[in-house]
Each structure stands twice: as C-alpha cells, then as structure tokens.
Design a protein around this motif. Structure first.
Motif, short mmCIF file in Angstrom:
data_model
loop_
_atom_site.label_atom_id
_atom_site.label_comp_id
_atom_site.label_asym_id
_atom_site.label_seq_id
_atom_site.Cartn_x
_atom_site.Cartn_y
_atom_site.Cartn_z
N GLN A 1 -3.77 4.37 -4.89
CA GLN A 1 -4.33 3.90 -3.58
C GLN A 1 -6.01 4.31 -3.56
N GLN B 1 -8.97 1.44 -3.31
CA GLN B 1 -10.15 1.88 -2.43
C GLN B 1 -11.48 1.83 -3.17
N ASP C 1 -14.25 -0.97 -2.41
CA ASP C 1 -15.65 -0.56 -2.03
C ASP C 1 -16.83 -1.33 -3.10
N TRP D 1 0.84 -1.25 0.01
CA TRP D 1 -0.04 0.12 0.09
C TRP D 1 0.99 1.40 0.14
#
Length: 110
Positions: free
Chosen positions: A37, A41, A45, A29
């Motif tokens: 990043q 993410q 999601d 990460w």
C-alpha cells in the motif's frame, strides 16, 4: 482539438478542469500488505507530480500553436462569475451543509 482553425478568439476563463484521477478498488487495496500500500501511495504521489509537469508543458505548447495561428487570447476576470454564483453556494450549503463543505474545500484548493 484545433478549434483555432474555425475560431480566432479564445477566452481562458477556467470554467472547467479535467481531473486526472488514479483509482484502485478497495477490494484490491485491502488485499495489499501495508508495505505494498505504501509503494502504491508513493507511486501515485510521484505520478501526480509528473503528470502535472507534463500537463503544463502540453498546455504551453498548445498555447504557442494557438498564438502562432493568430488567435486572440483573453483572460476575463472570474470575479463577476464568482459573484453571480454565490447565492447558489449559499442555498446549497443551507440545504446540504456537507455539500457546502465540499464546495468550500474545492474553492480553497488554489
């Protein structure tokens, strides 16, 4: 898992939940750019929402199969269980407030 082949009664008490977790190493990460990043993410999601939809459909199909096999399904009240473990939650919170906060967060998720 085809339990219905040997068991004709099923209680849905939700005493367990199988979490599906997406993990990434902090080493990996930290090597990503802020943009990468963000992409990761967003993908995580979106995949969580899609996985939830797939899981729901799978459960519905499984329940149809169980019912078709003649299994009697019951949904017992969770309140007696919750009442019985309350003293354990209080003891844990007293001995480890941070863990007590985590328990509270978990209980507030529904």
């Amino acid at each position: 898992s085809r339990h219905y082949e040997v068991c004709k009664y099923l209680s849905i008490d939700e005493h367990t939940a199988i979490p599906d977790v997406v993990l990434v190493s902090t080493v990996v990460w930290d090597q990503l750019s802020p943009e990468e990043q963000q992409w990761m993410q967003e993908a995580a999601d979106e995949s969580a929402i899609y996985q939830s939809e797939l899981w729901k459909a799978s459960v519905e199909e499984s329940m149809r199969e169980v019912q078709k096999a003649g299994v009697q399904i019951s949904y017992p009240s969770k309140e007696p269980f919750q009442t019985q473990v309350q003293s354990v939650y209080e003891l844990v919170t007293k001995e480890n407030p941070q863990l007590g906060q985590l328990i509270q967060r978990i209980q507030n998720t529904k």
